[in-house]
Motif scaffolding. Sequence first.
Motif, mmCIF file in Angstrom:
data_model
loop_
_atom_site.group_PDB
_atom_site.id
_atom_site.type_symbol
_atom_site.label_atom_id
_atom_site.label_comp_id
_atom_site.label_asym_id
_atom_site.label_seq_id
_atom_site.Cartn_x
_atom_site.Cartn_y
_atom_site.Cartn_z
ATOM 1 N N GLY A 62 73.207 51.293 9.339
ATOM 2 C CA GLY A 62 72.011 51.606 8.266
ATOM 3 C C GLY A 62 70.990 50.542 8.461
ATOM 4 N N ILE A 63 71.234 49.171 9.063
ATOM 5 C CA ILE A 63 70.169 48.474 9.389
ATOM 6 C C ILE A 63 69.459 49.018 10.624
ATOM 7 C CG2 ILE A 63 69.547 46.316 10.533
ATOM 8 C CD1 ILE A 63 70.245 45.890 7.531
ATOM 9 N N LEU A 64 70.217 49.552 11.510
ATOM 10 C CA LEU A 64 69.358 50.388 12.583
ATOM 11 C C LEU A 64 68.175 51.396 12.093
ATOM 12 C CD1 LEU A 64 72.027 50.516 15.515
ATOM 13 C CD2 LEU A 64 69.975 49.076 15.485
ATOM 14 N N MET A 65 68.692 52.160 11.253
ATOM 15 C CA MET A 65 67.857 53.016 10.869
ATOM 16 C C MET A 65 66.835 52.472 9.950
ATOM 17 S SD MET A 65 68.833 56.169 11.142
ATOM 18 C CE MET A 65 67.519 57.081 10.306
ATOM 19 N N SER A 66 66.715 51.377 9.443
ATOM 20 C CA SER A 66 65.660 50.806 8.719
ATOM 21 C C SER A 66 64.736 50.317 9.732
ATOM 22 C CB SER A 66 66.111 49.982 7.633
ATOM 23 O OG SER A 66 66.715 48.598 8.232
ATOM 24 N N ILE A 67 65.382 49.685 10.841
ATOM 25 C CA ILE A 67 64.623 49.425 11.938
ATOM 26 C C ILE A 67 63.579 50.380 12.489
ATOM 27 C CG2 ILE A 67 64.515 48.322 14.441
ATOM 28 C CD1 ILE A 67 67.151 46.659 13.130
ATOM 29 N N TYR A 68 64.429 51.515 12.786
ATOM 30 C CA TYR A 68 63.844 52.709 13.221
ATOM 31 C C TYR A 68 62.559 53.082 12.356
ATOM 32 C CZ TYR A 68 63.224 57.652 14.675
ATOM 33 O OH TYR A 68 62.858 58.776 15.039
ATOM 34 N N LYS A 69 62.744 53.033 11.106
ATOM 35 C CA LYS A 69 61.829 53.703 10.138
ATOM 36 C C LYS A 69 60.642 52.532 10.137
ATOM 37 C CE LYS A 69 64.838 56.164 6.925
ATOM 38 N NZ LYS A 69 65.562 56.102 5.853
ATOM 39 N N LYS A 70 60.980 51.364 10.258
ATOM 40 C CA LYS A 70 59.909 50.334 10.201
ATOM 41 C C LYS A 70 59.121 50.527 11.765
ATOM 42 C CE LYS A 70 58.155 46.260 8.910
ATOM 43 N NZ LYS A 70 57.528 46.288 7.697
ATOM 44 N N ALA A 71 59.836 50.786 12.525
ATOM 45 C CA ALA A 71 58.947 51.025 14.020
ATOM 46 C C ALA A 71 58.043 52.225 13.888
ATOM 47 C CB ALA A 71 60.135 50.961 15.213
ATOM 48 N N GLN A 72 58.529 53.354 13.155
ATOM 49 C CA GLN A 72 57.805 54.583 13.128
ATOM 50 C C GLN A 72 56.470 54.341 12.382
ATOM 51 O OE1 GLN A 72 58.860 58.141 14.169
ATOM 52 N NE2 GLN A 72 59.646 56.696 15.472
ATOM 53 N N GLU A 73 56.743 53.420 11.438
ATOM 54 C CA GLU A 73 55.585 53.058 10.379
ATOM 55 C C GLU A 73 54.281 52.626 11.326
ATOM 56 O OE1 GLU A 73 56.710 50.548 7.347
ATOM 57 O OE2 GLU A 73 57.981 51.957 6.353
ATOM 58 N N LYS A 74 54.749 51.856 12.456
ATOM 59 C CA LYS A 74 53.661 51.289 13.204
ATOM 60 C C LYS A 74 53.528 52.077 14.386
ATOM 61 C CE LYS A 74 53.134 46.973 13.224
ATOM 62 N NZ LYS A 74 52.667 45.897 12.919
ATOM 63 N N SER A 75 54.070 53.422 14.499
ATOM 64 C CA SER A 75 54.089 54.212 15.533
ATOM 65 C C SER A 75 54.688 53.783 16.878
ATOM 66 C CB SER A 75 52.562 54.436 15.946
ATOM 67 O OG SER A 75 51.938 55.088 14.912
ATOM 68 N N LEU A 76 55.825 52.854 16.854
ATOM 69 C CA LEU A 76 56.562 52.390 17.780
ATOM 70 C C LEU A 76 57.719 53.098 18.151
ATOM 71 C CD1 LEU A 76 56.261 48.601 16.933
ATOM 72 C CD2 LEU A 76 54.713 49.806 18.421
ATOM 73 N N GLU A 77 58.170 53.179 19.368
ATOM 74 C CA GLU A 77 59.550 54.050 19.783
ATOM 75 C C GLU A 77 60.532 52.755 19.616
ATOM 76 O OE1 GLU A 77 59.136 56.184 23.105
ATOM 77 O OE2 GLU A 77 57.129 56.868 22.570
ATOM 78 N N VAL A 78 61.687 53.551 19.381
ATOM 79 C CA VAL A 78 62.970 52.379 19.484
ATOM 80 C C VAL A 78 64.072 53.359 20.289
ATOM 81 C CG1 VAL A 78 65.076 51.533 18.150
ATOM 82 C CG2 VAL A 78 62.723 51.603 16.992
ATOM 83 N N SER A 79 64.512 52.592 21.228
ATOM 84 C CA SER A 79 65.388 53.066 22.300
ATOM 85 C C SER A 79 66.528 52.358 22.093
ATOM 86 C CB SER A 79 65.112 53.283 23.625
ATOM 87 O OG SER A 79 63.786 53.975 23.766
ATOM 88 N N ILE A 80 67.787 52.861 22.679
ATOM 89 C CA ILE A 80 69.029 52.105 22.512
ATOM 90 C C ILE A 80 69.884 52.309 24.028
ATOM 91 C CG2 ILE A 80 71.508 51.663 21.819
ATOM 92 C CD1 ILE A 80 70.136 52.556 19.006
ATOM 93 N N ILE A 81 69.842 51.263 24.609
ATOM 94 C CA ILE A 81 70.497 51.465 26.005
ATOM 95 C C ILE A 81 72.040 50.571 26.126
ATOM 96 C CG2 ILE A 81 68.458 51.695 27.017
ATOM 97 C CD1 ILE A 81 68.529 48.863 28.029
#
Length: 104
Positions: A62-81
């Motif tokens: 759930g935290i990862l999803m909130s991080i994803y949404k926060k990044a999207q608000e700033k037009s940033l990408e989130v990748s996981i490796i």
Amino acid sequence: MSLNIKYGKNKENSLEIIPVGEVDIYTSPEFKKVIFDLIETKDSNIIINGNELDYIDSTGLGILMSIYKKAQEKSLEVSIINLKPNIYKLFDITGLNKVFNIQG
């Protein structure tokens, strides 16, 4: 178990975050705060490196999803490796492997 969070810029100038240990109900608030602060101050795409991540529970997802949404608000990408197979399985079961860009 506890959680340590290492981070720094990688060669692509993205912010690479390495959670060490477990992201669970106890450590998730700290994980969220650190990454939200980094998103606000660094303004870089985010790469979460799961190489040293031993465990993640539903709170952590759930935290990862909130991080994803926060990044999207700033037009940033989130990748996981570098997710371990048992952790990738959680992303697969929950369908989050279709939300996140997950590599190797």
